[in-house]
Scaffold this motif. Structure first.
Motif, PDB file in Angstrom:
ATOM      1  N   HIS A 194       0.872  -1.174   0.000  1.00  0.00           N
ATOM      2  CA  HIS A 194       0.000   0.000   0.000  1.00  0.00           C
ATOM      3  C   HIS A 194       0.908   1.222   0.000  1.00  0.00           C
ATOM      4  N   GLY A 195       1.221   1.740  -1.182  1.00  0.00           N
ATOM      5  CA  GLY A 195       2.199   2.824  -1.277  1.00  0.00           C
ATOM      6  C   GLY A 195       3.560   2.291  -0.859  1.00  0.00           C
ATOM      7  N   ASP A 196       4.168   2.938   0.127  1.00  0.00           N
ATOM      8  CA  ASP A 196       5.464   2.486   0.636  1.00  0.00           C
ATOM      9  C   ASP A 196       5.320   1.457   1.749  1.00  0.00           C
ATOM     10  N   ASN A 197       4.092   1.215   2.173  1.00  0.00           N
ATOM     11  CA  ASN A 197       3.875   0.313   3.304  1.00  0.00           C
ATOM     12  C   ASN A 197       3.528  -1.099   2.853  1.00  0.00           C
ATOM     13  N   LEU A 198       3.935  -2.056   3.677  1.00  0.00           N
ATOM     14  CA  LEU A 198       3.538  -3.452   3.486  1.00  0.00           C
ATOM     15  C   LEU A 198       2.591  -3.788   4.625  1.00  0.00           C
ATOM     16  N   ILE A 199       1.393  -4.205   4.280  1.00  0.00           N
ATOM     17  CA  ILE A 199       0.352  -4.409   5.288  1.00  0.00           C
ATOM     18  C   ILE A 199       0.135  -5.893   5.551  1.00  0.00           C
ATOM     19  N   LEU A 200       0.127  -6.254   6.839  1.00  0.00           N
ATOM     20  CA  LEU A 200      -0.134  -7.629   7.252  1.00  0.00           C
ATOM     21  C   LEU A 200      -1.609  -7.829   7.593  1.00  0.00           C
ATOM     22  N   GLY A 201      -2.219  -6.796   8.168  1.00  0.00           N
ATOM     23  CA  GLY A 201      -3.638  -6.889   8.502  1.00  0.00           C
ATOM     24  C   GLY A 201      -3.931  -7.517   9.854  1.00  0.00           C
ATOM     25  N   PHE A 202      -2.991  -7.385  10.800  1.00  0.00           N
ATOM     26  CA  PHE A 202      -3.300  -7.820  12.163  1.00  0.00           C
ATOM     27  C   PHE A 202      -2.457  -7.057  13.180  1.00  0.00           C
ATOM     28  N   SER A 203      -2.920  -7.081  14.425  1.00  0.00           N
ATOM     29  CA  SER A 203      -2.209  -6.429  15.527  1.00  0.00           C
ATOM     30  C   SER A 203      -1.819  -7.486  16.546  1.00  0.00           C
ATOM     31  N   ILE A 204      -0.755  -7.168  17.296  1.00  0.00           N
ATOM     32  CA  ILE A 204      -0.282  -8.098  18.320  1.00  0.00           C
ATOM     33  C   ILE A 204      -0.306  -7.464  19.693  1.00  0.00           C
ATOM     34  N   GLY A 205      -0.321  -8.323  20.703  1.00  0.00           N
ATOM     35  CA  GLY A 205      -0.192  -7.908  22.085  1.00  0.00           C
ATOM     36  C   GLY A 205       0.783  -8.861  22.760  1.00  0.00           C
ATOM     37  N   GLY A 206       1.285  -8.455  23.916  1.00  0.00           N
ATOM     38  CA  GLY A 206       2.177  -9.319  24.668  1.00  0.00           C
ATOM     39  C   GLY A 206       3.628  -8.970  24.459  1.00  0.00           C
ATOM     40  N   GLY A 207       4.491  -9.818  25.000  1.00  0.00           N
ATOM     41  CA  GLY A 207       5.927  -9.601  24.964  1.00  0.00           C
ATOM     42  C   GLY A 207       6.483  -9.642  26.378  1.00  0.00           C
ATOM     43  N   ILE A 208       7.777  -9.928  26.493  1.00  0.00           N
ATOM     44  CA  ILE A 208       8.376 -10.095  27.827  1.00  0.00           C
ATOM     45  C   ILE A 208       8.424  -8.794  28.621  1.00  0.00           C
ATOM     46  N   ASP A 209       8.233  -7.663  27.933  1.00  0.00           N
ATOM     47  CA  ASP A 209       8.247  -6.365  28.622  1.00  0.00           C
ATOM     48  C   ASP A 209       6.837  -5.870  28.959  1.00  0.00           C
ATOM     49  N   GLN A 210       5.813  -6.687  28.677  1.00  0.00           N
ATOM     50  CA  GLN A 210       4.425  -6.280  28.922  1.00  0.00           C
ATOM     51  C   GLN A 210       3.873  -7.009  30.146  1.00  0.00           C
ATOM     52  N   ASP A 211       2.761  -6.523  30.673  1.00  0.00           N
ATOM     53  CA  ASP A 211       2.106  -7.162  31.818  1.00  0.00           C
ATOM     54  C   ASP A 211       1.223  -8.304  31.311  1.00  0.00           C
ATOM     55  N   PRO A 212       1.617  -9.567  31.570  1.00  0.00           N
ATOM     56  CA  PRO A 212       0.842 -10.690  31.036  1.00  0.00           C
ATOM     57  C   PRO A 212      -0.552 -10.799  31.634  1.00  0.00           C
ATOM     58  N   GLY A 213      -0.767 -10.164  32.780  1.00  0.00           N
ATOM     59  CA  GLY A 213      -2.095 -10.179  33.402  1.00  0.00           C
ATOM     60  C   GLY A 213      -3.133  -9.442  32.566  1.00  0.00           C
TER      61      GLY A 213
END
Length: 126
Positions: A21-40
């Motif tokens: 999409h123009g200069d962007n490459l779109i995956l079409g999803f979002s993520i959450g989590g990671g070792i630096d995030q609050d898993p609760g």
């Protein structure tokens, strides 16, 4: 075990072709989590100490939905890279590399359907 707990975890390989999409490459999803995030805060994880990367949103008719990715999928690998012990930002960067048109994911998914099949013994005999 009550019927409410009858989940099997299935491993899926999913290949997403990014949409240009123009200069962007779109995956079409979002993520959450990671070792630096609050898993609760992760609504998709039963284990509130799980710091994995989860799919939190999928764009309708986007590349991820077309490829079969689902909300709640846990991303284990991206193009062979382990995603079980990464920060949110590291995960995002792995997924959005500019020079990669295709993202190959290894995800785990809780499947009620598989658990039901298994409990009914309907797997094909070897």
């Amino acid at each position: 075990m009550s019927a409410g707990q009858a989940f099997a975890v299935v491993v899926q390989r999913i290949e997403i072709r990014k949409l240009r999409h123009g200069d962007n490459l779109i995956l079409g999803f979002s993520i959450g989590g990671g070792i630096d995030q609050d898993p609760g805060q992760n609504p998709f994880s039963d284990d509130k100490t799980d710091k994995g990367i989860y799919v939190t949103r999928i764009s309708q008719r986007g590349p991820a939905e077309e490829a079969g990715l689902r909300m709640g999928d846990k991303i284990m690998q991206v193009n062979g890279w382990d995603m079980t012990m990464v920060t949110h930002d590291q995960a995002r960067k792995r997924l959005t590399k500019k020079n990669e048109d295709v993202v190959r994911l290894l995800v785990t998914r809780k499947s009620l359907e598989e658990a039901v099949k298994h409990s009914m013994g309907s797997y094909p005999r070897q």
